[in-house]
Design an enzyme around this catalytic site. Sequence first.
Site, PDB file in Angstrom:
ATOM      1  N   TYR A   1       2.705  -7.522 -13.001  1.00 41.39           N
ATOM      2  CA  TYR A   1       1.895  -9.033 -12.068  1.00 41.39           C
ATOM      3  C   TYR A   1       1.712 -10.002 -12.928  1.00 41.39           C
ATOM      4  O   TYR A   1       2.499 -11.809 -12.169  1.00 41.39           O
ATOM      5  CB  TYR A   1       0.550  -8.427 -11.285  1.00 41.39           C
ATOM      6  CG  TYR A   1       0.165  -9.335 -10.450  1.00 41.39           C
ATOM      7  CD1 TYR A   1       0.730  -9.545  -9.059  1.00 41.39           C
ATOM      8  CD2 TYR A   1      -1.241  -9.864 -10.955  1.00 41.39           C
ATOM      9  CE1 TYR A   1      -0.529  -9.663  -8.095  1.00 41.39           C
ATOM     10  CE2 TYR A   1      -1.944 -10.542 -10.041  1.00 41.39           C
ATOM     11  CZ  TYR A   1      -1.895 -10.643  -8.385  1.00 41.39           C
ATOM     12  OH  TYR A   1      -1.960 -11.367  -7.190  1.00 41.39           O
TER      13      TYR A   1
HETATM   14  N1  LIG Z   1      -6.632 -10.105  -3.148  1.00 43.36           N
HETATM   15  C1  LIG Z   1      -6.515 -10.311  -4.267  1.00 43.36           C
HETATM   16  O1  LIG Z   1      -7.103 -10.014  -4.942  1.00 43.36           O
HETATM   17  C2  LIG Z   1      -4.759 -11.154  -4.727  1.00 43.36           C
HETATM   18  C3  LIG Z   1      -6.286 -12.476  -6.017  1.00 43.36           C
HETATM   19  C4  LIG Z   1      -5.002 -13.450  -6.326  1.00 43.36           C
HETATM   20  C5  LIG Z   1      -3.688 -13.755  -5.482  1.00 43.36           C
HETATM   21  N2  LIG Z   1      -3.742 -12.586  -4.842  1.00 43.36           N
HETATM   22  C6  LIG Z   1      -1.964 -13.392  -4.155  1.00 43.36           C
HETATM   23  O2  LIG Z   1      -2.862 -13.483  -2.671  1.00 43.36           O
HETATM   24  C7  LIG Z   1      -1.193 -13.577  -2.095  1.00 43.36           C
HETATM   25  C8  LIG Z   1      -1.439 -12.110  -0.727  1.00 43.36           C
HETATM   26  O3  LIG Z   1      -2.377 -11.152  -1.564  1.00 43.36           O
HETATM   27  P1  LIG Z   1      -3.173 -10.100  -0.759  1.00 43.36           P
HETATM   28  O4  LIG Z   1      -4.608 -10.227  -1.128  1.00 43.36           O
HETATM   29  O5  LIG Z   1      -3.769 -11.188   0.893  1.00 43.36           O
HETATM   30  O6  LIG Z   1      -2.444  -8.864  -0.407  1.00 43.36           O
HETATM   31  P2  LIG Z   1      -2.170  -7.954   0.555  1.00 43.36           P
HETATM   32  O7  LIG Z   1      -1.263  -6.864   0.469  1.00 43.36           O
HETATM   33  O8  LIG Z   1      -3.092  -7.514   1.983  1.00 43.36           O
HETATM   34  O9  LIG Z   1      -1.029  -9.122   1.944  1.00 43.36           O
HETATM   35  C9  LIG Z   1       0.163  -9.249   1.528  1.00 43.36           C
HETATM   36  C10 LIG Z   1       1.235  -9.521   2.552  1.00 43.36           C
HETATM   37  O10 LIG Z   1       2.748  -9.638   2.218  1.00 43.36           O
HETATM   38  C11 LIG Z   1       3.582  -8.247   2.456  1.00 43.36           C
HETATM   39  N3  LIG Z   1       4.588  -8.034   1.683  1.00 43.36           N
HETATM   40  C12 LIG Z   1       4.567  -7.652   0.961  1.00 43.36           C
HETATM   41  N4  LIG Z   1       5.999  -7.631   0.439  1.00 43.36           N
HETATM   42  C13 LIG Z   1       6.650  -7.791   0.785  1.00 43.36           C
HETATM   43  C14 LIG Z   1       8.449  -8.833   1.110  1.00 43.36           C
HETATM   44  N5  LIG Z   1       8.787  -8.209   0.246  1.00 43.36           N
HETATM   45  N6  LIG Z   1       8.353  -9.796   1.679  1.00 43.36           N
HETATM   46  C15 LIG Z   1       7.372  -9.923   2.638  1.00 43.36           C
HETATM   47  N7  LIG Z   1       6.192  -9.976   2.971  1.00 43.36           N
HETATM   48  C16 LIG Z   1       5.876  -9.114   2.197  1.00 43.36           C
HETATM   49  C17 LIG Z   1       2.773  -7.089   2.949  1.00 43.36           C
HETATM   50  O11 LIG Z   1       3.100  -6.910   4.055  1.00 43.36           O
HETATM   51  C18 LIG Z   1       1.077  -7.907   3.405  1.00 43.36           C
HETATM   52  O12 LIG Z   1       1.044  -8.202   4.569  1.00 43.36           O
HETATM   53  C19 LIG Z   1      -0.468 -12.210  -3.014  1.00 43.36           C
HETATM   54  O13 LIG Z   1       0.521 -12.792  -3.618  1.00 43.36           O
HETATM   55  C20 LIG Z   1      -0.946 -11.718  -4.202  1.00 43.36           C
HETATM   56  O14 LIG Z   1      -0.845 -11.553  -5.347  1.00 43.36           O
HETATM   57  C21 LIG Z   1      -4.467 -11.994  -3.901  1.00 43.36           C
END
Ligand SMILES: NC(=O)c1ccc[n+]([C@@H]2O[C@H](COP(=O)([O-])OP(=O)(O)OC[C@H]3O[C@@H](n4cnc5c(N)ncnc54)[C@H](O)[C@@H]3O)[C@@H](O)[C@H]2O)c1
Length: 250
Positions: A157
């Site tokens: 990641y």
């Molecule tokens: N939640 C956290 O703590 C956090 C912190 C830092 C960064 N992020 C980043 O923020 C972004 C969103 O995270 P989140 O927390 O909302 O996660 P989440 O899992 O709630 O949402 C992610 C979405 O991406 C979709 N997804 C996954 N693989 C996919 C693909 N191959 N094609 C299209 N869609 C796809 C999933 O179905 C989901 O709806 C991510 O890139 C994550 O790495 C999250």
Amino acid sequence: MGNFDGQVVVVAGGGAGIGAAASTLIAARGGTVVVADVVRANAESVSAQIKSAGGKSVARELNVADQVGVAQFLNSVFQEFGRLDAIVNSAGIVGPTNTPLEKITAADIEKVLSINLLGAIWLTQAALPIMKTAKYGRIVHVASIAGKEGNPGMTPYVLSKSAMIGFVKAVAKEVATEGITINSIAPAVIKTPMNANTSEETLKYMISRIPMGRLGEADEVAEMIAFAASSACSFTTGFCFDTSGGRATY
Ligand SMILES: NC(=O)c1ccc[n+]([C@@H]2O[C@H](COP(=O)([O-])OP(=O)(O)OC[C@H]3O[C@@H](n4cnc5c(N)ncnc54)[C@H](O)[C@@H]3O)[C@@H](O)[C@H]2O)c1
């Protein structure tokens, strides 16, 4: 009246968490939001909520890891709506957590990179010709504080997100004179479905590093995304915006 009036914005990974919050906020500010997600039912549900609140939205199934599929998808959005003003890429997976490097497999690395990093590359590559012709575009990739600082036990990641931050800086300079800005966002740990399976130990570590001492909310990240995706973000490109409760002050 909102600052996205008349604009068409694609939100990849819009079916949950940060992407769903960004879709909702951008639609509330007047944008037509194409909610795209690998889980079609979730994209449809977010899109339906936007429409029931009086906003404009359609839902599409999209796997960002599929280079050909991504290009076809963006071209079809452009054909359908006649414009593509901004792309928000919130699609991502966390991969292994609390796992030492010696236990990480090639398959772990390939899976995380194919979605988190290559997905960002395919979306950008397919959007640029459309945005260059329009001489306008905004691209926002959701990276992570993990990509700036490195969280232990989740190396696939971390490497996907630090590579994403570097990718954004490079492309931003390539297209700096074309009316296109491309930026990333580095959230610390945010209350979303992504963290449902993150180990207790990893979560505790991540919260302990946040001076505000709490998880962030998806709506807080959405505000930053909405700025970076808007026409107001006109003199900032290649940047990594912070939403980390004070964890990063650089
Ligand atoms: N939640 C956290 O703590 C956090 C912190 C830092 C960064 N992020 C980043 O923020 C972004 C969103 O995270 P989140 O927390 O909302 O996660 P989440 O899992 O709630 O949402 C992610 C979405 O991406 C979709 N997804 C996954 N693989 C996919 C693909 N191959 N094609 C299209 N869609 C796809 C999933 O179905 C989901 O709806 C991510 O890139 C994550 O790495 C999250």
